[in-house]
Structure formats: structure tokens, C-alpha cells
Design a protein around this motif. Structure first.
Motif, PDB file in Angstrom:
ATOM      1  N   THR A   1       7.439 -18.832   6.982  1.00  6.63           N
ATOM      2  CA  THR A   1       6.205 -19.618   6.940  1.00  6.63           C
ATOM      3  C   THR A   1       5.638 -19.763   5.530  1.00  6.63           C
ATOM      4  N   GLU A   2       6.243 -19.074   4.565  1.00  9.40           N
ATOM      5  CA  GLU A   2       5.699 -19.077   3.200  1.00  9.40           C
ATOM      6  C   GLU A   2       6.038 -20.378   2.474  1.00  9.40           C
ATOM      7  N   SER A   3       5.006 -21.044   1.959  1.00 10.78           N
ATOM      8  CA  SER A   3       5.206 -22.314   1.257  1.00 10.78           C
ATOM      9  C   SER A   3       5.199 -22.156  -0.261  1.00 10.78           C
ATOM     10  N   ASP A   4       4.561 -21.111  -0.769  1.00  9.66           N
ATOM     11  CA  ASP A   4       4.527 -20.897  -2.214  1.00  9.66           C
ATOM     12  C   ASP A   4       5.890 -20.401  -2.690  1.00  9.66           C
ATOM     13  N   PRO A   5       6.522 -21.079  -3.646  1.00  9.40           N
ATOM     14  CA  PRO A   5       7.886 -20.701  -4.051  1.00  9.40           C
ATOM     15  C   PRO A   5       7.974 -19.308  -4.665  1.00  9.40           C
ATOM     16  N   HIS A   6       6.927 -18.883  -5.385  1.00 12.18           N
ATOM     17  CA  HIS A   6       6.960 -17.564  -6.024  1.00 12.18           C
ATOM     18  C   HIS A   6       6.854 -16.453  -4.977  1.00 12.18           C
ATOM     19  N   VAL A   7       5.960 -16.648  -4.017  1.00  6.14           N
ATOM     20  CA  VAL A   7       5.813 -15.653  -2.957  1.00  6.14           C
ATOM     21  C   VAL A   7       7.072 -15.631  -2.103  1.00  6.14           C
ATOM     22  N   ALA A   8       7.609 -16.819  -1.812  1.00  2.00           N
ATOM     23  CA  ALA A   8       8.827 -16.900  -1.005  1.00  2.00           C
ATOM     24  C   ALA A   8       9.980 -16.159  -1.691  1.00  2.00           C
ATOM     25  N   GLY A   9      10.078 -16.321  -3.006  1.00  3.24           N
ATOM     26  CA  GLY A   9      11.119 -15.614  -3.748  1.00  3.24           C
ATOM     27  C   GLY A   9      10.948 -14.110  -3.656  1.00  3.24           C
ATOM     28  N   ALA A  10       9.704 -13.652  -3.756  1.00  2.00           N
ATOM     29  CA  ALA A  10       9.437 -12.215  -3.646  1.00  2.00           C
ATOM     30  C   ALA A  10       9.785 -11.704  -2.251  1.00  2.00           C
ATOM     31  N   LEU A  11       9.474 -12.496  -1.243  1.00  2.00           N
ATOM     32  CA  LEU A  11       9.790 -12.104   0.135  1.00  2.00           C
ATOM     33  C   LEU A  11      11.294 -12.002   0.349  1.00  2.00           C
ATOM     34  N   ARG A  12      12.033 -12.980  -0.167  1.00  2.00           N
ATOM     35  CA  ARG A  12      13.502 -12.936  -0.012  1.00  2.00           C
ATOM     36  C   ARG A  12      14.080 -11.730  -0.744  1.00  2.00           C
ATOM     37  N   TRP A  13      13.538 -11.458  -1.937  1.00  2.42           N
ATOM     38  CA  TRP A  13      13.987 -10.300  -2.716  1.00  2.42           C
ATOM     39  C   TRP A  13      13.735  -9.005  -1.934  1.00  2.42           C
TER      40      TRP A  13
ATOM     41  N   PRO B   1       0.831  -1.205   0.000  1.00  2.00           N
ATOM     42  CA  PRO B   1       0.000   0.000   0.000  1.00  2.00           C
ATOM     43  C   PRO B   1       0.868   1.259   0.000  1.00  2.00           C
ATOM     44  N   GLU B   2       0.315   2.335  -0.527  1.00  2.00           N
ATOM     45  CA  GLU B   2       1.056   3.584  -0.689  1.00  2.00           C
ATOM     46  C   GLU B   2       1.726   4.016   0.619  1.00  2.00           C
ATOM     47  N   ASN B   3       3.028   4.315   0.526  1.00  2.00           N
ATOM     48  CA  ASN B   3       3.821   4.801   1.658  1.00  2.00           C
ATOM     49  C   ASN B   3       3.931   3.814   2.812  1.00  2.00           C
ATOM     50  N   ALA B   4       3.654   2.531   2.545  1.00  2.75           N
ATOM     51  CA  ALA B   4       3.743   1.525   3.617  1.00  2.75           C
ATOM     52  C   ALA B   4       4.936   0.614   3.337  1.00  2.75           C
ATOM     53  N   SER B   5       6.107   1.019   3.809  1.00  2.00           N
ATOM     54  CA  SER B   5       7.286   0.175   3.633  1.00  2.00           C
ATOM     55  C   SER B   5       7.145  -1.047   4.531  1.00  2.00           C
ATOM     56  N   VAL B   6       7.615  -2.193   4.038  1.00  2.00           N
ATOM     57  CA  VAL B   6       7.471  -3.437   4.794  1.00  2.00           C
ATOM     58  C   VAL B   6       8.667  -3.596   5.724  1.00  2.00           C
ATOM     59  N   PRO B   7       8.457  -3.635   7.042  1.00  5.52           N
ATOM     60  CA  PRO B   7       9.568  -3.788   7.976  1.00  5.52           C
ATOM     61  C   PRO B   7      10.316  -5.099   7.747  1.00  5.52           C
ATOM     62  N   ALA B   8      11.637  -5.063   7.916  1.00  3.66           N
ATOM     63  CA  ALA B   8      12.460  -6.254   7.686  1.00  3.66           C
ATOM     64  C   ALA B   8      12.044  -7.401   8.587  1.00  3.66           C
ATOM     65  N   GLU B   9      11.719  -7.112   9.827  1.00  2.00           N
ATOM     66  CA  GLU B   9      11.323  -8.170  10.765  1.00  2.00           C
ATOM     67  C   GLU B   9      10.060  -8.875  10.279  1.00  2.00           C
ATOM     68  N   LEU B  10       9.123  -8.102   9.744  1.00  2.00           N
ATOM     69  CA  LEU B  10       7.887  -8.683   9.225  1.00  2.00           C
ATOM     70  C   LEU B  10       8.175  -9.557   8.009  1.00  2.00           C
ATOM     71  N   LEU B  11       9.045  -9.104   7.126  1.00  2.00           N
ATOM     72  CA  LEU B  11       9.412  -9.900   5.958  1.00  2.00           C
ATOM     73  C   LEU B  11      10.100 -11.201   6.369  1.00  2.00           C
ATOM     74  N   ALA B  12      10.963 -11.105   7.372  1.00  2.00           N
ATOM     75  CA  ALA B  12      11.672 -12.301   7.849  1.00  2.00           C
ATOM     76  C   ALA B  12      10.695 -13.312   8.440  1.00  2.00           C
TER      77      ALA B  12
END
Length: 340
Positions: free
Chosen positions: A155-167, A139-150
Motif C-alpha cells: 500500500t506504500e506509495s512513497d518510493p523512499h518508504v517503499a524502498g525501506a520496506l522492501r529492504w 521502537p526498542e526490541n520491537a522487531s517488525v513481523p514479515a507479514e506486517l512489512l509485506a
């Protein structure tokens, strides 16, 4: 004992004692001449029994049944209470994680808080597409905190979503390694794999190399391989044994060969890597396919020793190995001519 004395000694308010009386849960044995409630020692003991059961999470209705019904058995009720408590703790943990995520984003107003809450909702969606979209286009102006991404990547099982999260985690600029480091000690091998793979994507982050080096001793083969590839690309010699074993086992052997080739550019590593590969070539358990992979790894190494071994392999007793070695020697000749 009058109600005021009972309240002082038991810690139960007079108002609650009257409520117990109205429910029939703890009724005073007698009344004074003036009509005041008068509690006996047995009444006070029952009050403490009620309070003890309340501390376990029982409702007043359940407490009344437990105290009055001799046939009532606690096992089923206690099991229900355990399940309810576990559910409540899970909800509380989720709330705590959300609050920490909001705090980590250092919001300056409630609009920013709402944007983070919206982001959190999207990251926990049952739709993989929505989760991926939340990472790639928050969402606009909502940077994703590193801790939340980690936390999400663990817990992410979908490989495409997991790749996006790691990126996104690698580019967040935050300290996600701390959360991932703790996950490398998880009893769940899947969580350890996700943690090490995520750390491998940001090897220059503080503490990353240390965590990856520790992962080389992990009991899970996949964890060790992820760590070895990342460390090898950083020039860490300790990764060599695992990389060589990957070539032998034929698991991500192309990647392992590439990394070994890069490591061999360091004169201090060349002989170490070449010796390790030659030892595997001579192993009695090495079949034809394994020896071909080892020959293909040798052609990527710097130094004259590897080329000498390849020329020897052109006369190998195994015709398949000899044929591949002959072709690889020709590849080396072409490289030499191209570089003249």
C-alpha cells in the motif's frame, strides 16, 4: 397471547417486549382482566417485522419511522446503512490485521505488545518520514513481523518508504512471500507491481522464483519487467524474451543488457540470446535508436557470434548504427588486450 408465550415463540425476551411497548414500537392490542399484556396475531407479526429490520442494522427509532410513515422510502436509509457497514468492516479488518501482526511478533509480555502497537501506529502515519523511520529504526526490541512489512509494502506509495520496506522485508527472515503471492493476483496493477518488486528483492526466499516465473505472463508490462530482471539475475532462461523486449523498447535497457550479458556466460544461453538480438536487428520495425541499443547489448555477450555480428554492423547502411558498432568493436579490442 400473553407476553411469556410471545417471548418463547418469537425469541424476543420479555424485557425487550416491554421496552418495545414503552417506546410505542409494538404495543399489545389488549390487556387481560388481571392487567397482563395480551398480544394479537397482528402484534406478533409486527414483532417479527421489527426484528427483521433490526437485523439490517436499523435503530429502533428508524424502525418506528419505517413502520409508521407510509411516505418513508428505504433507498436513502439503506444506502447509509451500506456505507456505515463498509466503514465498520474496514475498521474491523484493520483491527484484525493489527491483532495478527501482534500475534506474529510472539510477544512475551504487555510491554512488547505496546511496542508493536506503537510501531503499527507509526507505519500508518500520514508522514512519509515517520513511516520510513518506523521501518529503519523501530521502537526498542520491537522487531517488525514479515507479514506486517509485506502488507505495508503493498500500500506504500512513497518510493523512499517503499524502498525501506522492501529492504526490511528482505532481511526480516520471515515468510512475507505468502502475503505477496496473493497480491500478485490482485486486479490492481499497482499492487501487483509492488508485490513483484518486493519478491524480486528476496529471490532466494521459498517460492519466490515460482511467483516471479508466473509474473512473466502478467498483462502489465512493468510487472513482467520486474520479474524478468529478478529471474535473469538468478539465471532463469525463461526471462530472456522479456529482457530482449526491454532492450528493444528502451525501458530499463541498461539493466536488461547487463543481465543478458551475465546469462550469456552460460554456454547453453549464449546462442539463444544472440539469436534473439540478431532477429530484432533484422526486424523491419527496428529504427536506428533500437538497433543501436541492440548493438550495445551484443557487446556485453559472451561468445564469438556476437562479436562477428558487431563487425558486420560496422558496414551497416545506417551510418549511425555503423559508427556505434565501430566504436563497440574498438571496445572489444581493448578488453581483449586488457585480458591478455
Amino acid at each position: 397471547m400473553l407476553i411469556g408465550d410471545v417471548a418463547r415463540r418469537s425469541g424476543v425476551s420479555a424485557r425487550m417486549l416491554r421496552h418495545y411497548d414503552a417506546l410505542g414500537l409494538v404495543r399489545p392490542t389488549g390487556r387481560t382482566v388481571g392487567g397482563y399484556r395480551e398480544y394479537s396475531a397482528a402484534d406478533v407479526r409486527r414483532i417479527f417485522h421489527v426484528e427483521s429490520l433490526r437485523s439490517l442494522g436499523l435503530s429502533l427509532k428508524q424502525i418506528g419511522r419505517a413502520l409508521e410513515d407510509p411516505a418513508f422510502t428505504p433507498s436513502a436509509l439503506v444506502s447509509d446503512l451500506i456505507r456505515q457497514t463498509e466503514d465498520r468492516l474496514a475498521r474491523e479488518k484493520e483491527l484484525l490485521e493489527r491483532l495478527r501482526a501482534i500475534d506474529a511478533s510472539t510477544p512475551t509480555d504487555w510491554q512488547e505488545v505496546l511496542r508493536i502497537v506503537e510501531l503499527l501506529r507509526e507505519l500508518t502515519s500520514t508522514s512519509a518520514a515517520r513511516r520510513q523511520q518506523a521501518v529503519l529504526a523501530p521502537p526498542e526490541n520491537a522487531s517488525v513481523p514479515a507479514e506486517l512489512l509485506a502488507e505495508a509494502v503493498l500500500t506504500e506509495s512513497d518510493p523512499h518508504v517503499a524502498g525501506a520496506l522492501r529492504w526490511a522485508l528482505a532481511r526480516s527472515g520471515g515468510d512475507g512471500v505468502a502475503t505477496l503471492r496473493a497480491a500478485t493476483n490482485s486486479e490492481d496493477a499497482g499492487i501487483r507491481r509492488r508485490a513483484v518488486l518486493a519478491i524480486a528483492g528476496m529471490p532466494e526466499a521459498p517460492g519466490a522464483v515460482e511467483v516471479l516465473a508466473h509474473a512473466l505472463g502478467d498483462p502489465d508490462t512493468t510487472v513482467r519487467r520486474h520479474a524478468a530482471l529478478a529471474l535473469g539475475r538468478q539465471g532463469v532462461v525463461a526471462a530472456v524474451p522479456t529482457l530482449v523486449s526491454m532492450v528493444v523498447e528502451g525501458s530499463n535497457d541498461v539493466d536488461a543488457t547487463e543481465v543478458l550479458g551475465t546469462l550469456s556466460l552460460d554456454p547453453g544461453c549464449t546462442d539463444l540470446i544472440t539469436t534473439a538480438l540478431v532477429d530484432e536487428l533484422a526486424a523491419p520495425t527496428a529504427d536506428s535508436a533500437t538497433r543501436i541499443r541492440l548493438a550495445q547489448a551484443l557487446v556485453e555477450l559472451a561468445g564469438t557470434t556476437a562479436r562477428k555480428v558487431l563487425r558486420q554492423l560496422t558496414h551497416d547502411d545506417d551510418s549511425d548504427v555503423a559508427l556505434v558498432a565501430t566504436a563497440l568493436v574498438e571496445v572489444l579490442k581493448e578488453r581483449y588486450l586488457d585480458n591478455r
